[in-house]
Design a protein around this motif. Sequence first.
Motif, PDB file in Angstrom:
ATOM      1  N   LEU A 122       0.961  -1.129   0.005  1.00  0.00           N
ATOM      2  CA  LEU A 122       0.503   0.257  -0.198  1.00  0.00           C
ATOM      3  C   LEU A 122       1.051   1.408   0.260  1.00  0.00           C
ATOM      4  CD1 LEU A 122      -2.968   1.580  -0.072  1.00  0.00           C
ATOM      5  CD2 LEU A 122      -2.433   1.236   2.793  1.00  0.00           C
ATOM      6  N   GLN A 123       0.814   2.470  -1.100  1.00  0.00           N
ATOM      7  CA  GLN A 123       1.381   3.299  -1.511  1.00  0.00           C
ATOM      8  C   GLN A 123       0.062   4.292  -0.620  1.00  0.00           C
ATOM      9  OE1 GLN A 123       4.530   3.599  -4.756  1.00  0.00           O
ATOM     10  NE2 GLN A 123       4.602   5.864  -3.944  1.00  0.00           N
ATOM     11  N   ILE A 124       1.083   5.323  -0.205  1.00  0.00           N
ATOM     12  CA  ILE A 124      -0.022   6.617   0.652  1.00  0.00           C
ATOM     13  C   ILE A 124       1.055   7.364   0.147  1.00  0.00           C
ATOM     14  CG2 ILE A 124      -0.772   7.702   2.382  1.00  0.00           C
ATOM     15  CD1 ILE A 124      -1.089   5.563   4.218  1.00  0.00           C
ATOM     16  N   ASP A 125       0.644   8.481  -0.754  1.00  0.00           N
ATOM     17  CA  ASP A 125       1.721   9.622  -2.043  1.00  0.00           C
ATOM     18  C   ASP A 125       0.151  10.502  -1.967  1.00  0.00           C
ATOM     19  OD1 ASP A 125       3.522  10.173  -3.958  1.00  0.00           O
ATOM     20  OD2 ASP A 125       3.666  11.129  -2.299  1.00  0.00           O
ATOM     21  N   PRO A 126       0.280  12.222  -1.975  1.00  0.00           N
ATOM     22  CA  PRO A 126       1.606  12.863  -0.572  1.00  0.00           C
ATOM     23  C   PRO A 126       0.671  12.204   0.644  1.00  0.00           C
ATOM     24  CG  PRO A 126      -0.205  14.864  -1.516  1.00  0.00           C
ATOM     25  CD  PRO A 126      -0.283  13.702  -2.242  1.00  0.00           C
ATOM     26  N   LEU A 127       1.524  12.014   1.530  1.00  0.00           N
ATOM     27  CA  LEU A 127       0.987  12.324   3.534  1.00  0.00           C
ATOM     28  C   LEU A 127       0.467  13.334   4.272  1.00  0.00           C
ATOM     29  CD1 LEU A 127       3.727   9.500   4.858  1.00  0.00           C
ATOM     30  CD2 LEU A 127       1.632   8.980   4.769  1.00  0.00           C
ATOM     31  N   LYS A 128      -0.365  12.983   4.504  1.00  0.00           N
ATOM     32  CA  LYS A 128      -0.876  13.932   5.601  1.00  0.00           C
ATOM     33  C   LYS A 128      -0.742  13.593   7.088  1.00  0.00           C
ATOM     34  CE  LYS A 128      -4.228  15.750   1.939  1.00  0.00           C
ATOM     35  NZ  LYS A 128      -5.479  16.416   1.598  1.00  0.00           N
ATOM     36  N   PRO A 129      -0.762  15.118   7.874  1.00  0.00           N
ATOM     37  CA  PRO A 129      -0.583  14.467   9.176  1.00  0.00           C
ATOM     38  C   PRO A 129      -2.414  13.910   9.864  1.00  0.00           C
ATOM     39  CG  PRO A 129      -0.379  16.659   9.054  1.00  0.00           C
ATOM     40  CD  PRO A 129      -0.002  16.291   7.219  1.00  0.00           C
ATOM     41  N   GLU A 130      -3.120  13.866   9.378  1.00  0.00           N
ATOM     42  CA  GLU A 130      -4.550  12.190   9.676  1.00  0.00           C
ATOM     43  C   GLU A 130      -3.863  11.852   8.934  1.00  0.00           C
ATOM     44  OE1 GLU A 130      -3.836  16.001   7.557  1.00  0.00           O
ATOM     45  OE2 GLU A 130      -5.472  16.253   6.857  1.00  0.00           O
ATOM     46  N   ASP A 131      -2.846  11.346   8.678  1.00  0.00           N
ATOM     47  CA  ASP A 131      -2.595   9.750   7.981  1.00  0.00           C
ATOM     48  C   ASP A 131      -1.782   9.063   9.510  1.00  0.00           C
ATOM     49  OD1 ASP A 131      -1.762  11.091   5.027  1.00  0.00           O
ATOM     50  OD2 ASP A 131      -3.918   9.924   5.214  1.00  0.00           O
ATOM     51  N   THR A 132      -1.660   9.775   9.630  1.00  0.00           N
ATOM     52  CA  THR A 132      -1.203   9.267  11.430  1.00  0.00           C
ATOM     53  C   THR A 132      -2.187   7.875  12.208  1.00  0.00           C
ATOM     54  OG1 THR A 132       0.434  10.985  12.030  1.00  0.00           O
ATOM     55  CG2 THR A 132       0.221   9.095  13.020  1.00  0.00           C
ATOM     56  N   ALA A 133      -1.717   6.347  11.900  1.00  0.00           N
ATOM     57  CA  ALA A 133      -2.157   5.720  12.378  1.00  0.00           C
ATOM     58  C   ALA A 133      -1.098   4.312  12.316  1.00  0.00           C
ATOM     59  CB  ALA A 133      -3.466   5.161  11.550  1.00  0.00           C
ATOM     60  N   ILE A 134      -2.311   3.622  13.033  1.00  0.00           N
ATOM     61  CA  ILE A 134      -1.688   2.290  12.826  1.00  0.00           C
ATOM     62  C   ILE A 134      -2.270   1.628  11.920  1.00  0.00           C
ATOM     63  CG2 ILE A 134      -0.735  -0.432  14.022  1.00  0.00           C
ATOM     64  CD1 ILE A 134      -0.969   1.464  16.774  1.00  0.00           C
ATOM     65  N   TYR A 135      -0.854   1.108  11.033  1.00  0.00           N
ATOM     66  CA  TYR A 135      -2.039   0.202   9.463  1.00  0.00           C
ATOM     67  C   TYR A 135      -1.775  -0.943   9.867  1.00  0.00           C
ATOM     68  CZ  TYR A 135      -2.014   4.765   7.812  1.00  0.00           C
ATOM     69  OH  TYR A 135      -2.371   5.957   7.416  1.00  0.00           O
ATOM     70  N   TYR A 136      -3.002  -1.580   9.539  1.00  0.00           N
ATOM     71  CA  TYR A 136      -3.455  -3.179   9.907  1.00  0.00           C
ATOM     72  C   TYR A 136      -3.174  -3.774   8.472  1.00  0.00           C
ATOM     73  CZ  TYR A 136      -4.105  -2.555  15.126  1.00  0.00           C
ATOM     74  OH  TYR A 136      -4.010  -2.406  16.216  1.00  0.00           O
ATOM     75  N   CYS A 137      -2.668  -4.893   8.512  1.00  0.00           N
ATOM     76  CA  CYS A 137      -3.256  -5.751   7.017  1.00  0.00           C
ATOM     77  C   CYS A 137      -3.607  -6.613   7.320  1.00  0.00           C
ATOM     78  CB  CYS A 137      -2.022  -6.456   6.391  1.00  0.00           C
ATOM     79  SG  CYS A 137      -1.975  -7.734   5.557  1.00  0.00           S
ATOM     80  N   ALA A 138      -5.347  -7.019   7.224  1.00  0.00           N
ATOM     81  CA  ALA A 138      -6.247  -8.602   6.473  1.00  0.00           C
ATOM     82  C   ALA A 138      -5.695  -9.209   5.532  1.00  0.00           C
ATOM     83  CB  ALA A 138      -7.024  -7.430   7.836  1.00  0.00           C
ATOM     84  N   ALA A 139      -5.989 -10.587   5.508  1.00  0.00           N
ATOM     85  CA  ALA A 139      -5.987 -11.210   5.192  1.00  0.00           C
ATOM     86  C   ALA A 139      -7.459 -12.087   4.809  1.00  0.00           C
ATOM     87  CB  ALA A 139      -5.452 -12.648   4.178  1.00  0.00           C
ATOM     88  N   ASN A 140      -8.476 -12.546   3.918  1.00  0.00           N
ATOM     89  CA  ASN A 140      -9.540 -13.552   4.080  1.00  0.00           C
ATOM     90  C   ASN A 140     -10.746 -13.166   3.988  1.00  0.00           C
ATOM     91  OD1 ASN A 140      -7.508 -15.520   2.585  1.00  0.00           O
ATOM     92  ND2 ASN A 140      -7.366 -16.775   4.897  1.00  0.00           N
ATOM     93  N   VAL A 141     -11.363 -13.153   3.025  1.00  0.00           N
ATOM     94  CA  VAL A 141     -12.869 -12.435   3.487  1.00  0.00           C
ATOM     95  C   VAL A 141     -13.274 -12.319   1.799  1.00  0.00           C
ATOM     96  CG1 VAL A 141     -11.993 -10.026   1.848  1.00  0.00           C
ATOM     97  CG2 VAL A 141     -13.791 -10.435   4.433  1.00  0.00           C
ATOM     98  N   ASN A 142     -14.421 -12.737   2.374  1.00  0.00           N
ATOM     99  CA  ASN A 142     -15.394 -13.016   1.431  1.00  0.00           C
ATOM    100  C   ASN A 142     -15.668 -10.878   0.479  1.00  0.00           C
ATOM    101  OD1 ASN A 142     -16.489 -15.641   1.470  1.00  0.00           O
ATOM    102  ND2 ASN A 142     -17.725 -14.100   2.043  1.00  0.00           N
ATOM    103  N   TRP A 143     -14.756 -11.125  -1.182  1.00  0.00           N
ATOM    104  CA  TRP A 143     -15.444  -9.587  -1.593  1.00  0.00           C
ATOM    105  C   TRP A 143     -16.283  -8.964  -1.256  1.00  0.00           C
ATOM    106  CZ3 TRP A 143     -11.034  -7.611  -2.476  1.00  0.00           C
ATOM    107  CH2 TRP A 143     -11.675  -6.074  -3.422  1.00  0.00           C
TER     108      TRP A 143
END
Length: 121
Positions: free
Chosen positions: A78-99
């Motif tokens: 995942l690329q985020i560009d450009p970044l903003k201060p409000e993007d500050t967070a913990i980012y989690y990866c998740a997998a396996n879900v019905n689309w």
Amino acid sequence: QVQLVESGGGSVQAGGSVRLSCVASGTVGAMAWFRQAPGKEREFVAAVDWRGRTSDYVDSLKDRLTISRVDFTKQTSLQIDPLKPEDTAIYYCAANVNWGERRSAARYDLWGQGIQVTVSS
């Protein structure tokens, strides 16, 4: 049990970019990114299907996001560009879900431990 491991976070200045990666230890289906800022609920950011051909982005961020996955691989970025201060967070990866349920955190079977992204102004 398949595990997800995120990498690529850190401290970045506003206007810069970050590329987060998530690698699964085994075969997984659709993969996604969520984030959780202090005092806020976990929110959907982006998802990519198991073949890497279809993606989905939260409307508020889609102009700044790029999610990628090579066909049938166990890794997503995942690329985020450009970044903003409000993007500050913990980012989690998740997998396996019905689309069709990809935006619902409760529907995912697998989660990474999360990685901190801090954006300074």
